[in-house]
Design an enzyme around this catalytic site. Structure first.
Site, PDB file in Angstrom:
ATOM      1  N   CYS A  77      49.193  35.878  56.240  1.00 67.41           N
ATOM      2  CA  CYS A  77      50.182  37.147  54.569  1.00 67.41           C
ATOM      3  C   CYS A  77      51.155  37.716  55.723  1.00 67.41           C
ATOM      4  O   CYS A  77      52.058  37.242  56.810  1.00 67.41           O
ATOM      5  CB  CYS A  77      49.055  37.640  54.226  1.00 67.41           C
ATOM      6  SG  CYS A  77      50.168  39.036  52.649  1.00 67.41           S
ATOM      7  N   HIS A 178      46.656  33.546  51.006  1.00 62.92           N
ATOM      8  CA  HIS A 178      45.281  34.338  51.743  1.00 62.92           C
ATOM      9  C   HIS A 178      44.142  33.115  51.782  1.00 62.92           C
ATOM     10  O   HIS A 178      43.562  33.075  50.666  1.00 62.92           O
ATOM     11  CB  HIS A 178      44.524  35.383  51.370  1.00 62.92           C
ATOM     12  CG  HIS A 178      45.320  37.232  51.704  1.00 62.92           C
ATOM     13  ND1 HIS A 178      45.020  37.406  52.514  1.00 62.92           N
ATOM     14  CD2 HIS A 178      46.628  37.366  50.970  1.00 62.92           C
ATOM     15  CE1 HIS A 178      45.903  38.079  52.642  1.00 62.92           C
ATOM     16  NE2 HIS A 178      47.025  38.708  51.723  1.00 62.92           N
ATOM     17  N   GLU A 180      41.270  33.065  52.952  1.00 63.08           N
ATOM     18  CA  GLU A 180      39.937  33.460  52.768  1.00 63.08           C
ATOM     19  C   GLU A 180      39.467  33.815  51.682  1.00 63.08           C
ATOM     20  O   GLU A 180      38.905  34.485  50.975  1.00 63.08           O
ATOM     21  CB  GLU A 180      40.017  34.895  54.407  1.00 63.08           C
ATOM     22  CG  GLU A 180      40.322  35.891  53.548  1.00 63.08           C
ATOM     23  CD  GLU A 180      42.301  36.071  53.633  1.00 63.08           C
ATOM     24  OE1 GLU A 180      42.859  37.304  53.601  1.00 63.08           O
ATOM     25  OE2 GLU A 180      42.823  35.356  54.114  1.00 63.08           O
TER      26      GLU A 180
END
Length: 196
Positions: A77, A178, A180
């Protein structure tokens, strides 16, 4: 394998750490340059604002240090945006790893909202990060600025306009989304990065 997450004044470090733990990886979260240099893989996460973050990176000498890393580095990001040459967010010079600029989304229609927030598919998968990835898998985005498609684009998506969802050059990899926070698909991307 030693994995280090760069600690600086940006958010989402904890969610990156949790994602790594789910894969059985104990990462070191640090701003210690010697520890980062000794790591096998480095993750440069970020949720924040480009101008303030670049100021912090310059004051700490991390701006020069990150560019000199030779092991695989994954920017996420804001981390990806800071790896570019320049950002319209604060009109700030960035690290210049990728010779491309970061632009602000300019909605053309009322229903086009900024920030781009939510799930989207990605295509043109030109990196080992996307090994085993299919076009119909979704990843999670939250951003108001984008990187145009360029020679460094490793994956792209479309929201308001086509843009780079991921970049790759030498040992530097980056995702605008993202991983994650992208469920099983994102976990696979992180795993692929760890296997580079």
């Amino acid at each position: 394998m030693k994995v280090a997450v760069i600690k600086y004044n940006a958010g989402n470090i904890r969610s990156v750490d949790y994602a790594l733990k789910r894969l059985g990886v104990e990462a070191v979260i640090t701003s210690d340059k010697e520890v980062l240099k000794a790591a096998d893989k480095v993750i440069f996460p970020g949720v924040g604002e480009a101008e303030t973050t670049m100021l912090h990176l310059k004051e700490s000498g991390m701006d020069r240090f990150i560019k000199e890393l030779r092991q695989p580095v994954l920017g996420i990001c804001l981390g990806m945006q800071l790896m570019c040459r320049f950002s319209e967010e604060g009109n700030v010079d960035c690290l210049g790893i990728f010779d491309t600029d970061v632009k602000r989304f300019a909605p053309r229609k009322h229903e086009e909202k900024v920030p781009h927030m939510g799930w989207n598919t990605i295509s043109c998968l030109k990196s080992d990060l996307f090994k085993g990835f299919t076009r119909d898998e979704f990843v999670y985005f939250v951003h108001s600025y984008y990187v145009p498609v360029s020679e460094f684009t490793a994956a792209e998506t479309d929201y308001i306009r086509p843009f780079s969802a991921a970049l790759h050059k030498d040992n530097f990899y980056a995702t605008q989304f993202h991983p994650e926070k992208s469920g099983e698909a994102g976990e696979r991307i992180i795993k692929n990065f760890l296997e580079l």
